[in-house]
Scaffold this motif. Structure first.
Motif, PDB file in Angstrom:
ATOM      1  N   ALA A 163       0.831  -1.206   0.000  1.00  0.00           N
ATOM      2  CA  ALA A 163       0.000   0.000   0.000  1.00  0.00           C
ATOM      3  C   ALA A 163       0.863   1.253   0.000  1.00  0.00           C
ATOM      4  O   ALA A 163       0.576   2.217  -0.706  1.00  0.00           O
ATOM      5  CB  ALA A 163      -0.931  -0.001   1.210  1.00  0.00           C
ATOM      6  N   SER A 164       1.930   1.232   0.757  1.00  0.00           N
ATOM      7  CA  SER A 164       2.823   2.383   0.809  1.00  0.00           C
ATOM      8  C   SER A 164       3.502   2.608  -0.534  1.00  0.00           C
ATOM      9  O   SER A 164       3.621   3.727  -1.005  1.00  0.00           O
ATOM     10  CB  SER A 164       3.867   2.165   1.902  1.00  0.00           C
ATOM     11  OG  SER A 164       4.794   3.202   1.904  1.00  0.00           O
ATOM     12  N   ALA A 165       3.942   1.544  -1.167  1.00  0.00           N
ATOM     13  CA  ALA A 165       4.594   1.672  -2.465  1.00  0.00           C
ATOM     14  C   ALA A 165       3.619   2.200  -3.507  1.00  0.00           C
ATOM     15  O   ALA A 165       3.970   3.024  -4.336  1.00  0.00           O
ATOM     16  CB  ALA A 165       5.161   0.322  -2.892  1.00  0.00           C
ATOM     17  N   GLN A 166       2.386   1.729  -3.473  1.00  0.00           N
ATOM     18  CA  GLN A 166       1.410   2.197  -4.441  1.00  0.00           C
ATOM     19  C   GLN A 166       1.098   3.670  -4.256  1.00  0.00           C
ATOM     20  O   GLN A 166       0.888   4.381  -5.224  1.00  0.00           O
ATOM     21  CB  GLN A 166       0.106   1.411  -4.321  1.00  0.00           C
ATOM     22  CG  GLN A 166       0.125   0.124  -5.082  1.00  0.00           C
ATOM     23  CD  GLN A 166      -1.247  -0.502  -5.142  1.00  0.00           C
ATOM     24  OE1 GLN A 166      -2.112  -0.216  -4.329  1.00  0.00           O
ATOM     25  NE2 GLN A 166      -1.438  -1.361  -6.102  1.00  0.00           N
ATOM     26  N   SER A 167       1.064   4.135  -3.030  1.00  0.00           N
ATOM     27  CA  SER A 167       0.701   5.530  -2.804  1.00  0.00           C
ATOM     28  C   SER A 167       1.767   6.492  -3.298  1.00  0.00           C
ATOM     29  O   SER A 167       1.471   7.630  -3.607  1.00  0.00           O
ATOM     30  CB  SER A 167       0.404   5.773  -1.320  1.00  0.00           C
ATOM     31  OG  SER A 167       1.574   5.611  -0.570  1.00  0.00           O
ATOM     32  N   SER A 168       3.029   6.046  -3.401  1.00  0.00           N
ATOM     33  CA  SER A 168       4.065   6.932  -3.897  1.00  0.00           C
ATOM     34  C   SER A 168       4.395   6.681  -5.366  1.00  0.00           C
ATOM     35  O   SER A 168       5.140   7.432  -5.964  1.00  0.00           O
ATOM     36  CB  SER A 168       5.330   6.798  -3.049  1.00  0.00           C
ATOM     37  OG  SER A 168       5.837   5.485  -3.171  1.00  0.00           O
ATOM     38  N   ASP A 169       3.852   5.639  -5.963  1.00  0.00           N
ATOM     39  CA  ASP A 169       4.092   5.314  -7.357  1.00  0.00           C
ATOM     40  C   ASP A 169       2.872   5.712  -8.173  1.00  0.00           C
ATOM     41  O   ASP A 169       1.821   5.100  -8.054  1.00  0.00           O
ATOM     42  CB  ASP A 169       4.364   3.818  -7.498  1.00  0.00           C
ATOM     43  CG  ASP A 169       4.607   3.392  -8.929  1.00  0.00           C
ATOM     44  OD1 ASP A 169       4.731   4.270  -9.815  1.00  0.00           O
ATOM     45  OD2 ASP A 169       4.692   2.185  -9.174  1.00  0.00           O
ATOM     46  N   PRO A 170       2.994   6.738  -9.001  1.00  0.00           N
ATOM     47  CA  PRO A 170       1.835   7.208  -9.764  1.00  0.00           C
ATOM     48  C   PRO A 170       1.177   6.129 -10.622  1.00  0.00           C
ATOM     49  O   PRO A 170      -0.027   6.149 -10.833  1.00  0.00           O
ATOM     50  CB  PRO A 170       2.409   8.318 -10.649  1.00  0.00           C
ATOM     51  CG  PRO A 170       3.619   8.776  -9.948  1.00  0.00           C
ATOM     52  CD  PRO A 170       4.166   7.577  -9.230  1.00  0.00           C
TER      53      PRO A 170
ATOM     54  N   ALA B 103      -7.234  11.475  -3.752  1.00  0.00           N
ATOM     55  CA  ALA B 103      -6.188  12.006  -2.876  1.00  0.00           C
ATOM     56  C   ALA B 103      -4.899  11.195  -3.017  1.00  0.00           C
ATOM     57  O   ALA B 103      -3.800  11.764  -3.005  1.00  0.00           O
ATOM     58  CB  ALA B 103      -6.659  12.001  -1.428  1.00  0.00           C
ATOM     59  N   THR B 104      -5.018   9.887  -3.199  1.00  0.00           N
ATOM     60  CA  THR B 104      -3.845   9.022  -3.350  1.00  0.00           C
ATOM     61  C   THR B 104      -3.069   9.387  -4.601  1.00  0.00           C
ATOM     62  O   THR B 104      -1.845   9.477  -4.591  1.00  0.00           O
ATOM     63  CB  THR B 104      -4.276   7.543  -3.413  1.00  0.00           C
ATOM     64  OG1 THR B 104      -5.044   7.241  -2.254  1.00  0.00           O
ATOM     65  CG2 THR B 104      -3.086   6.619  -3.500  1.00  0.00           C
ATOM     66  N   CYS B 105      -3.772   9.637  -5.680  1.00  0.00           N
ATOM     67  CA  CYS B 105      -3.118  10.009  -6.934  1.00  0.00           C
ATOM     68  C   CYS B 105      -2.452  11.378  -6.802  1.00  0.00           C
ATOM     69  O   CYS B 105      -1.319  11.559  -7.252  1.00  0.00           O
ATOM     70  CB  CYS B 105      -4.135   9.997  -8.079  1.00  0.00           C
ATOM     71  SG  CYS B 105      -3.405  10.357  -9.695  1.00  0.00           S
ATOM     72  N   LYS B 106      -3.125  12.324  -6.192  1.00  0.00           N
ATOM     73  CA  LYS B 106      -2.530  13.655  -6.000  1.00  0.00           C
ATOM     74  C   LYS B 106      -1.232  13.562  -5.208  1.00  0.00           C
ATOM     75  O   LYS B 106      -0.237  14.197  -5.556  1.00  0.00           O
ATOM     76  CB  LYS B 106      -3.506  14.576  -5.274  1.00  0.00           C
ATOM     77  CG  LYS B 106      -4.680  15.011  -6.114  1.00  0.00           C
ATOM     78  CD  LYS B 106      -5.619  15.871  -5.283  1.00  0.00           C
ATOM     79  CE  LYS B 106      -6.891  16.197  -6.031  1.00  0.00           C
ATOM     80  NZ  LYS B 106      -7.829  16.961  -5.209  1.00  0.00           N
ATOM     81  N   THR B 107      -1.240  12.758  -4.164  1.00  0.00           N
ATOM     82  CA  THR B 107      -0.039  12.581  -3.345  1.00  0.00           C
ATOM     83  C   THR B 107       1.092  11.971  -4.164  1.00  0.00           C
ATOM     84  O   THR B 107       2.239  12.405  -4.073  1.00  0.00           O
ATOM     85  CB  THR B 107      -0.349  11.692  -2.123  1.00  0.00           C
ATOM     86  OG1 THR B 107      -1.364  12.328  -1.348  1.00  0.00           O
ATOM     87  CG2 THR B 107       0.884  11.455  -1.272  1.00  0.00           C
ATOM     88  N   ALA B 108       0.770  10.971  -4.977  1.00  0.00           N
ATOM     89  CA  ALA B 108       1.783  10.323  -5.808  1.00  0.00           C
ATOM     90  C   ALA B 108       2.349  11.297  -6.837  1.00  0.00           C
ATOM     91  O   ALA B 108       3.551  11.328  -7.074  1.00  0.00           O
ATOM     92  CB  ALA B 108       1.200   9.098  -6.500  1.00  0.00           C
ATOM     93  N   LEU B 109       1.495  12.103  -7.440  1.00  0.00           N
ATOM     94  CA  LEU B 109       1.984  13.087  -8.403  1.00  0.00           C
ATOM     95  C   LEU B 109       2.860  14.123  -7.716  1.00  0.00           C
ATOM     96  O   LEU B 109       3.886  14.530  -8.272  1.00  0.00           O
ATOM     97  CB  LEU B 109       0.798  13.770  -9.102  1.00  0.00           C
ATOM     98  CG  LEU B 109       0.025  12.903 -10.095  1.00  0.00           C
ATOM     99  CD1 LEU B 109      -1.215  13.646 -10.586  1.00  0.00           C
ATOM    100  CD2 LEU B 109       0.897  12.483 -11.258  1.00  0.00           C
ATOM    101  N   ASP B 110       2.486  14.544  -6.521  1.00  0.00           N
ATOM    102  CA  ASP B 110       3.286  15.514  -5.773  1.00  0.00           C
ATOM    103  C   ASP B 110       4.662  14.935  -5.427  1.00  0.00           C
ATOM    104  O   ASP B 110       5.676  15.630  -5.533  1.00  0.00           O
ATOM    105  CB  ASP B 110       2.580  15.948  -4.491  1.00  0.00           C
ATOM    106  CG  ASP B 110       1.361  16.812  -4.761  1.00  0.00           C
ATOM    107  OD1 ASP B 110       1.216  17.329  -5.901  1.00  0.00           O
ATOM    108  OD2 ASP B 110       0.541  16.981  -3.835  1.00  0.00           O
TER     109      ASP B 110
END
Length: 72
Positions: free
Chosen positions: A19-26, A60-67
């Motif tokens: 889950a952590s890896a997915q949230s930082s990988d767009p 929100a998850t996608c926005k965080t990954a893009l950021d």
């Protein structure tokens, strides 16, 4: 600690890492948003630009990954 307790803890730790890896990988974090808003764009054809153009509609998850991608 019993073998069952150890197995349950090991599985929980493994899933938290995924889950952590997915949230930082767009690619993983934005898949649903890509499918919904940018499905017609081929890889290398401006997917990130498309997602950024639709930013107000993204999860929100996608926005965080893009950021996090911008910070690298």
């Amino acid at each position: 600690m019993s073998k069952l307790s150890f197995a349950v803890i090991a599985v929980a730790v493994a899933f938290s890492g995924v889950a952590s890896a997915q949230s930082s990988d767009p690619r993983g974090a934005c898949k649903a948003d890509y499918d919904k808003f940018c499905a017609g764009i081929a890889p290398g054809g401006g997917i990130v630009a498309c997602l950024n153009a639709k930013r107000e509609k993204l999860s929100a998850t996608c926005k965080t990954a893009l950021d996090s991608r911008k910070k690298k």
